[in-house]
Write a protein that holds these residues in place. Structure first.
Motif, PDB file in Angstrom:
ATOM      1  N   LYS A  31       0.847  -1.190   0.000  1.00 55.39           N
ATOM      2  CA  LYS A  31       0.000   0.000   0.000  1.00 55.39           C
ATOM      3  C   LYS A  31       0.885   1.243   0.000  1.00 55.39           C
ATOM      4  O   LYS A  31       1.982   1.241   0.569  1.00 55.39           O
ATOM      5  N   ALA A  32       0.398   2.309  -0.642  1.00 57.75           N
ATOM      6  CA  ALA A  32       1.149   3.557  -0.681  1.00 57.75           C
ATOM      7  C   ALA A  32       1.422   4.042   0.738  1.00 57.75           C
ATOM      8  O   ALA A  32       0.497   4.194   1.541  1.00 57.75           O
ATOM      9  N   SER A  53       4.680   4.218  -6.086  1.00 55.92           N
ATOM     10  CA  SER A  53       3.297   3.916  -5.740  1.00 55.92           C
ATOM     11  C   SER A  53       2.928   2.514  -6.236  1.00 55.92           C
ATOM     12  O   SER A  53       3.467   2.059  -7.244  1.00 55.92           O
ATOM     13  N   CYS A  55       0.554   1.701  -7.863  1.00 53.25           N
ATOM     14  CA  CYS A  55      -0.090   1.776  -9.181  1.00 53.25           C
ATOM     15  C   CYS A  55       0.932   1.732 -10.313  1.00 53.25           C
ATOM     16  O   CYS A  55       0.549   1.708 -11.487  1.00 53.25           O
ATOM     17  N   GLU A 103      -7.463   4.988   1.694  1.00 55.83           N
ATOM     18  CA  GLU A 103      -8.127   5.323   0.437  1.00 55.83           C
ATOM     19  C   GLU A 103      -9.632   5.520   0.602  1.00 55.83           C
ATOM     20  O   GLU A 103     -10.280   6.110  -0.267  1.00 55.83           O
ATOM     21  N   SER A 123       5.115   8.469  -2.421  1.00 60.54           N
ATOM     22  CA  SER A 123       4.304   7.299  -2.741  1.00 60.54           C
ATOM     23  C   SER A 123       2.816   7.597  -2.558  1.00 60.54           C
ATOM     24  O   SER A 123       1.990   7.277  -3.419  1.00 60.54           O
ATOM     25  N   ASP A 126       1.624  10.296  -5.230  1.00 64.97           N
ATOM     26  CA  ASP A 126       1.471   9.694  -6.561  1.00 64.97           C
ATOM     27  C   ASP A 126       0.212   8.839  -6.619  1.00 64.97           C
ATOM     28  O   ASP A 126      -0.544   8.868  -7.594  1.00 64.97           O
ATOM     29  N   ASN A 127      -0.022   8.087  -5.555  1.00 66.21           N
ATOM     30  CA  ASN A 127      -1.204   7.238  -5.496  1.00 66.21           C
ATOM     31  C   ASN A 127      -2.482   8.068  -5.537  1.00 66.21           C
ATOM     32  O   ASN A 127      -3.425   7.754  -6.281  1.00 66.21           O
ATOM     33  N   CYS A 128      -2.522   9.140  -4.743  1.00 60.87           N
ATOM     34  CA  CYS A 128      -3.723   9.978  -4.695  1.00 60.87           C
ATOM     35  C   CYS A 128      -3.990  10.663  -6.035  1.00 60.87           C
ATOM     36  O   CYS A 128      -5.131  10.701  -6.511  1.00 60.87           O
ATOM     37  N   SER A 130      -2.959   9.717  -9.018  1.00 58.57           N
ATOM     38  CA  SER A 130      -3.291   8.734 -10.047  1.00 58.57           C
ATOM     39  C   SER A 130      -4.719   8.230  -9.892  1.00 58.57           C
ATOM     40  O   SER A 130      -5.357   7.849 -10.879  1.00 58.57           O
ATOM     41  N   ARG A 131      -5.242   8.251  -8.645  1.00 56.93           N
ATOM     42  CA  ARG A 131      -6.633   7.849  -8.407  1.00 56.93           C
ATOM     43  C   ARG A 131      -7.608   8.985  -8.666  1.00 56.93           C
ATOM     44  O   ARG A 131      -8.822   8.791  -8.633  1.00 56.93           O
TER      45      ARG A 131
END
Length: 236
Positions: A31-32, A53, A55, A103, A123, A126-128, A130-131
């Motif tokens: 997980k990020a 991340s 993803c 998330e 991390s 980038d995850n946030c 990209s989502r």
């Protein structure tokens, strides 16, 4: 989980900071905001945040601050360099950590990093992005000088591209003409926020910084203790 990795690259970023890319021999589910352990020996396993991340394409990215006065980190960098040059694999254990991004939350996010603690923030950020999260995101990154903020221009570009992202760099020693904040990163947050009661707060830096943030923000800014996340909290 213990896993062997190919060391794909070891590159200097700035100010004794290195960017390392690892290719695990099998995909690691993480997980990020989680970290890995670099296995230097059976009883010598050293933690580093995963800067990439989940993803992304399976590569693991690390940012390691390895100044000469920090043998704990420089030994890992040198060992990984040697493994890459010799074509040997490097062993890690992953994933670890409980300070991963939640998330399922729609709260605004405040991310605070000191030095290479930015790898943890990177991390999650980038995850946030990209989502496609829409809630406000604030990134405060503190360092001794601008050289330590090795992704400064990258973050400026991201903030220009994403209207919900605010990036605030904070340096202790400012260069001539510096337009940003100076001093301590926690002081900068204290100055800018009247209340933190509505925020999810993610922190990475020295243990004393994380501890001070938890005490200050809960006592003075109304932050909810259970909505503050840092792996340091498990050790202090």
């Amino acid at each position: 989980m213990s896993i062997k990795c190919e060391v794909k690259s070891v590159e200097p970023l700035a100010c004794n900071t290195y960017r390392i890319l690892l290719q695990p021999e099998e995909k690691i589910e993480f997980k990020a905001g989680q970290y890995l352990l670099a296995v230097m020996g059976e009883s010598d396993k050293r933690p580093f945040s995963i800067a990439s991340s989940p993803c992304r394409d399976g590569e693991l990215e690390l940012h390691i601050g390895a100044a000469e006065h920090n043998p704990y980190a420089i030994e890992v960098v040198e060992t990984m360099k040697a493994a890459m040059q010799d074509g040997r694999q490097f062993e890690i254990e992953a994933p670890h950590g409980e300070a991963w991004v939640r998330e399922d939350s729609d709260k605004p996010l405040l991310m605070i990093a000191g030095g290479t603690g930015f790898s943890y923030v990177r991390s999650i950020l980038d995850n946030c992005l990209s989502r496609g999260v829409t809630q406000p995101i604030f990134v405060y990154w503190g360092g001794r000088d601008l050289c330590q903020l090795y992704a400064h221009e990258e973050l400026q570009a991201l903030a220009g591209k994403h209207s919900n992202l605010t990036y605030v760099p904070v340096v202790e020693s400012a260069p001539e003409g510096w337009q940003g904040k100076t001093g301590n990163v926690l002081e900068a947050v204290n100055e800018d926020f009247v209340s933190l009661s509505a925020y999810d707060i993610y922190l990475c830096g020295r243990f004393e910084m994380a501890g001070a943030a938890r005490e200050q923000f809960t006592a003075e800014k109304g932050a909810e203790r259970e909505r503050m996340f840092a792996d340091a909290f498990a050790f202090i």
